[in-house]
Design a protein around this motif. Structure first.
Motif, short mmCIF file in Angstrom:
data_model
loop_
_atom_site.label_atom_id
_atom_site.label_comp_id
_atom_site.label_asym_id
_atom_site.label_seq_id
_atom_site.Cartn_x
_atom_site.Cartn_y
_atom_site.Cartn_z
N ARG A 193 -19.60 32.49 -35.09
CA ARG A 193 -18.29 33.14 -35.11
C ARG A 193 -18.11 34.09 -36.29
O ARG A 193 -17.13 34.81 -36.37
CB ARG A 193 -17.19 32.08 -35.16
N SER A 194 -19.04 34.10 -37.22
CA SER A 194 -18.88 34.86 -38.47
C SER A 194 -19.51 36.25 -38.38
O SER A 194 -20.39 36.50 -37.57
CB SER A 194 -19.53 34.10 -39.62
N ASP A 195 -19.02 37.14 -39.25
CA ASP A 195 -19.61 38.48 -39.36
C ASP A 195 -20.87 38.44 -40.20
O ASP A 195 -21.79 39.22 -40.00
CB ASP A 195 -18.61 39.45 -39.99
N VAL A 196 -20.88 37.56 -41.20
CA VAL A 196 -22.03 37.38 -42.07
C VAL A 196 -22.00 35.95 -42.59
O VAL A 196 -20.93 35.36 -42.74
CB VAL A 196 -22.04 38.40 -43.25
N VAL A 197 -23.18 35.39 -42.85
CA VAL A 197 -23.28 34.01 -43.34
C VAL A 197 -23.93 34.03 -44.71
O VAL A 197 -24.98 34.65 -44.90
CB VAL A 197 -24.13 33.14 -42.39
N PHE A 198 -23.29 33.37 -45.67
CA PHE A 198 -23.89 33.13 -46.98
C PHE A 198 -24.33 31.67 -46.96
O PHE A 198 -23.50 30.77 -47.02
CB PHE A 198 -22.89 33.38 -48.11
N LEU A 199 -25.63 31.45 -46.84
CA LEU A 199 -26.18 30.11 -46.72
C LEU A 199 -26.81 29.69 -48.04
O LEU A 199 -27.70 30.37 -48.55
CB LEU A 199 -27.22 30.08 -45.59
N CYS A 200 -26.33 28.60 -48.60
CA CYS A 200 -26.82 28.10 -49.88
C CYS A 200 -27.73 26.90 -49.64
O CYS A 200 -27.29 25.88 -49.11
CB CYS A 200 -25.66 27.68 -50.78
N LEU A 201 -28.98 27.03 -50.02
CA LEU A 201 -29.97 25.96 -49.88
C LEU A 201 -30.68 25.80 -51.21
O LEU A 201 -30.49 26.59 -52.13
CB LEU A 201 -30.98 26.30 -48.78
N GLY A 202 -31.54 24.80 -51.32
CA GLY A 202 -32.30 24.68 -52.56
C GLY A 202 -32.88 23.30 -52.79
O GLY A 202 -32.87 22.44 -51.90
N LEU A 203 -33.38 23.12 -53.98
CA LEU A 203 -34.06 21.89 -54.38
C LEU A 203 -33.26 21.21 -55.46
O LEU A 203 -32.69 21.86 -56.33
CB LEU A 203 -35.46 22.21 -54.90
N ASN A 204 -33.23 19.88 -55.42
CA ASN A 204 -32.56 19.13 -56.48
C ASN A 204 -33.58 18.55 -57.44
O ASN A 204 -34.79 18.72 -57.26
CB ASN A 204 -31.65 18.05 -55.89
N ALA A 205 -33.11 17.86 -58.45
CA ALA A 205 -34.00 17.32 -59.48
C ALA A 205 -34.99 16.31 -58.92
O ALA A 205 -36.10 16.16 -59.44
CB ALA A 205 -33.18 16.68 -60.60
N THR A 206 -34.63 15.62 -57.85
CA THR A 206 -35.54 14.66 -57.24
C THR A 206 -36.78 15.37 -56.73
O THR A 206 -37.89 14.87 -56.87
CB THR A 206 -34.84 13.93 -56.08
N LEU A 207 -36.59 16.55 -56.16
CA LEU A 207 -37.72 17.28 -55.60
C LEU A 207 -38.45 18.11 -56.65
O LEU A 207 -39.59 18.48 -56.45
CB LEU A 207 -37.24 18.19 -54.47
N GLU A 208 -37.78 18.41 -57.75
CA GLU A 208 -38.38 19.23 -58.79
C GLU A 208 -38.57 18.48 -60.09
O GLU A 208 -38.71 19.08 -61.14
CB GLU A 208 -37.49 20.44 -59.09
N GLY A 209 -38.56 17.16 -60.04
CA GLY A 209 -38.61 16.34 -61.25
C GLY A 209 -39.85 16.55 -62.08
O GLY A 209 -40.82 17.18 -61.67
#
Length: 193
Positions: free
Chosen positions: A120-136
């Motif tokens: 339904r959107s004109d544009v999507v700002f999608l925020c993803l990433g890694l947390n400290a558990t994955l980058e420890g």
């Protein structure tokens, strides 16, 4: 041992000390707020290690471990500044979670709602990433098998599936990635704006 009390004058002097140490305004306000809260909790009782331990127990009822440790850090710093190290207490142990708890994972319904909103959107700002558990760091439970090196530089599979589903809606996607290290994003390079 003489009775010790936290006074307003001591608090003002400590604020001046923090300013001389070039602490940020927000850090100073946070330290002072934590010290004021402890002083209010003490009421007219003298300061002692036992009182600070009791305060620590009281905090456990309403705050997360990291928040409590942050408050204790402020108070311990104040106590060290005045040479009252015998009143300092240890911070609480933080046990890292290897996996996200179920309530932090997207449910199927949440996943469907996100994809429907993208359509339904004109544009999507999608925020993803890694947390400290994955980058420890080396020795963390999640990375100990690889000596702190990740085997895969991509996003976790659930995030990759969400990215693909949102991109397949046809809505332009701007991907924002939060990570402390390199992340391989070949699909995003081809499909995101």
């Amino acid at each position: 041992m003489e009775n010790r009390y936290i006074t307003e004058t001591m608090q003002r002097d400590y604020r001046d000390y923090l300013e001389e140490e070039e602490k940020s305004r927000n850090t100073i306000e946070k330290y002072m707020r934590d010290i004021r809260a402890f002083r209010v909790w003490l009421s007219d009782r003298p300061l002692s290690r036992q009182e600070l331990l009791a305060y620590k127990e009281t905090l456990k009822k309403d705050y997360a471990v990291r928040s409590i440790n942050s408050m204790l850090s402020s108070i311990n710093s104040f106590l060290r500044h005045y040479g009252w190290t015998d009143c300092c207490v240890r911070q609480m142990r933080v046990q890292n979670q290897v996996f996200c708890t179920q309530e932090r994972e997207l449910s199927k319904e949440e996943y469907r709602r996100l994809v429907a909103a993208a359509r339904r959107s004109d544009v999507v700002f999608l925020c993803l990433g890694l947390n400290a558990t994955l980058e420890g760091e080396e020795g963390d439970a999640a990375n100990s098998y690889a000596g702190a090196d990740r085997k895969d530089l991509g996003l976790p599979d659930p995030q990759c599936r969400l990215l693909k589903a949102v991109c397949e809606t046809g809505t332009p996607v701007v991907l924002l990635v939060a990570s402390g290290g390199a992340v391989s994003l070949p699909y995003a390079q081809e499909h995101c704006a």
